[in-house]
Design an enzyme around this catalytic site. Structure first.
Site, PDB file in Angstrom:
ATOM      1  N   CYS A 139      -0.524   1.057   0.550  1.00 37.12           N
ATOM      2  CA  CYS A 139       0.894   0.282   0.708  1.00 37.12           C
ATOM      3  C   CYS A 139       1.747   0.909  -0.132  1.00 37.12           C
ATOM      4  O   CYS A 139       1.970   0.685  -1.317  1.00 37.12           O
ATOM      5  CB  CYS A 139       0.790  -1.141   0.525  1.00 37.12           C
ATOM      6  SG  CYS A 139       2.341  -1.993   0.673  1.00 37.12           S
ATOM      7  N   CYS A 142       4.260  -1.625  -1.577  1.00 34.16           N
ATOM      8  CA  CYS A 142       4.023  -2.425  -2.568  1.00 34.16           C
ATOM      9  C   CYS A 142       4.078  -1.408  -3.948  1.00 34.16           C
ATOM     10  O   CYS A 142       4.282  -1.754  -4.831  1.00 34.16           O
ATOM     11  CB  CYS A 142       2.464  -2.812  -2.483  1.00 34.16           C
ATOM     12  SG  CYS A 142       2.158  -3.398  -0.885  1.00 34.16           S
ATOM     13  N   ASP A 143       3.358  -0.132  -3.718  1.00 36.44           N
ATOM     14  CA  ASP A 143       3.107   0.589  -5.064  1.00 36.44           C
ATOM     15  C   ASP A 143       3.839   1.920  -5.026  1.00 36.44           C
ATOM     16  O   ASP A 143       4.028   2.272  -6.387  1.00 36.44           O
ATOM     17  CB  ASP A 143       1.623   1.157  -4.995  1.00 36.44           C
ATOM     18  CG  ASP A 143       0.818   0.073  -4.622  1.00 36.44           C
ATOM     19  OD1 ASP A 143       1.136  -1.305  -5.428  1.00 36.44           O
ATOM     20  OD2 ASP A 143      -0.414   0.103  -4.121  1.00 36.44           O
TER      21      ASP A 143
END
Ligand code: NDP
Length: 316
Positions: A139, A142-143
């Site tokens: 992701c 997200c990261d």
């Protein structure tokens, strides 16, 4: 006699636990099946993410596991009852609905909130397991902004819309992004293809598969194989993002709810209602588009409110 509930919630990611928090506050004392093995670990995909920097309320970011532990405790404090088991089958063509757990216990419920999430597909390589969260993620949203990826060369694996979207997102942080695709044509929509082809920071490596993720403590590169020539090469990257699709966790439903061709539960427009009255779906199990912890939590809240209203209308 099976235990009879007003609300059963399946799943303990942000969607399931938010639904638990809201239904508990509405005095419905929800019973939550957190899951055990099927579809990933209890707590959902955040349990295998590092620091979550984009969940509102945490100015310094929060560890994914810590965030889920807080949500879980909040649900318990408000009166939700949690069971760490998978539900293996459900019967929703007669009321009350019947559910069977992995320990063969039967439960009955007036309403059901399905929040079992989706599992990001991952490459079945030992080196991938070893370096997962140590430079490998599924992701980018997200990261991608984590310091370890800043101004570094990064790779995205896949050729669909998600892969192009992830690669484009990563160009904000990395010095260069390689899009590694196993064929000579992207699966992504035309407009997304153009975006990838024209982006000065994205280079597409065609006809390449990852044979091995390299590195000991952290990812340092990839060993690639050309699918046409068989030739192997090494690519130095500090981050690799797998974008090879997701599988919604719906197999236990045995086709009893309407789903898309790819298995996502279909919900009514602006709603979490499904094709069966009294069954609601929230989070990634019904969302192939946003797939964020905060959007999952939002739809968990919607499911709880709709469920509460439905129970009142149905006189339960
Ligand atoms: P897709 O299934 O569309 O694409 C998966 C990609 O991964 C394909 O290119 C596939 O290759 C590749 N792949 C699959 N398995 C492997 C493997 N083992 N090794 C290497 N490559 C592999 O999934 P997406 O997540 O991209 O998209 C899912 C749905 O969500 C789609 O309908 C998409 O349109 C939608 N979506 C829309 C977005 C938007 O509109 N902004 C953003 C993201 C997703 P191959 O092509 O060879 O099969």
């Amino acid at each position: 006699m099976p235990q009879k509930e007003k609300v059963i919630i399946l799943g303990s990611g942000p969607a399931g636990l938010t639904a638990a928090i809201y239904t508990a506050r509405a005095n419905l004392t929800p019973l939550v099946f957190e899951g055990f093995q099927s579809g990933g670990m209890p707590g959902g995909q955040l349990m295998t993410t590092g620091v979550v920097e984009n969940f509102p309320g945490f100015s310094k970011g929060i560890d994914g596991q810590a965030l889920m532990a807080e949500m879980r405790q909040q649900a318990i404090n408000l009166g939700a009852r949690l069971i760490m088991e998978d539900i293996t089958s459900v019967l929703i063509d007669k009321r009350p609905f019947t559910l069977v757990s992995m320990s063969n216990q039967e439960f009955e419920t007036d309403s059901l909130i399905v929040a079992t999430g989706a599992t990001a597909r991952r490459l079945p390589l030992d080196s991938e397991k070893k370096l997962w969260t140590k430079g490998i993620s599924a992701c980018a949203v997200c990261d991608g902004a984590l310091p370890i990826f800043r101004d570094k060369e990064l790779a995205v694996i896949g050729g669909g819309d998600a892969a192009v979207e992830e690669a484009t997102h990563l160009t904000q942080f990395g010095s260069k992004v390689y899009l590694i695709h196993r064929r000579d044509q992207l699966r992504a929509s035309h407009i997304m293809q153009q975006r990838a082809l024209e982006h000065p920071k994205i280079e597409i490596l065609w006809n390449k598969v990852v044979e091995e993720f390299l590195g000991n403590e952290m990812l340092t590169g990839l060993r690639l194989k050309d699918t046409k020539s068989g030739e192997e090469s090494e690519l130095k990257v500090a981050g690799a993002f797998e974008a090879i699709g997701h599988t919604p966790n719906t197999s236990f439903l045995s086709g009893q709810l309407d789903t898309t061709d790819t298995g996502y539960i279909i919900t009514h427009a602006d709603s979490t209602e499904t094709s069966v009255e009294g069954v609601f779906a929230a989070g990634d199990v019904q969302d192939s588009k946003y797939r964020q912890a905060i959007s999952a939590a939002g739809s968990g809240c919607m499911a709880a409110i709709e469920c509460e209203r439905w129970l009142i209308t149905a006189g339960k």
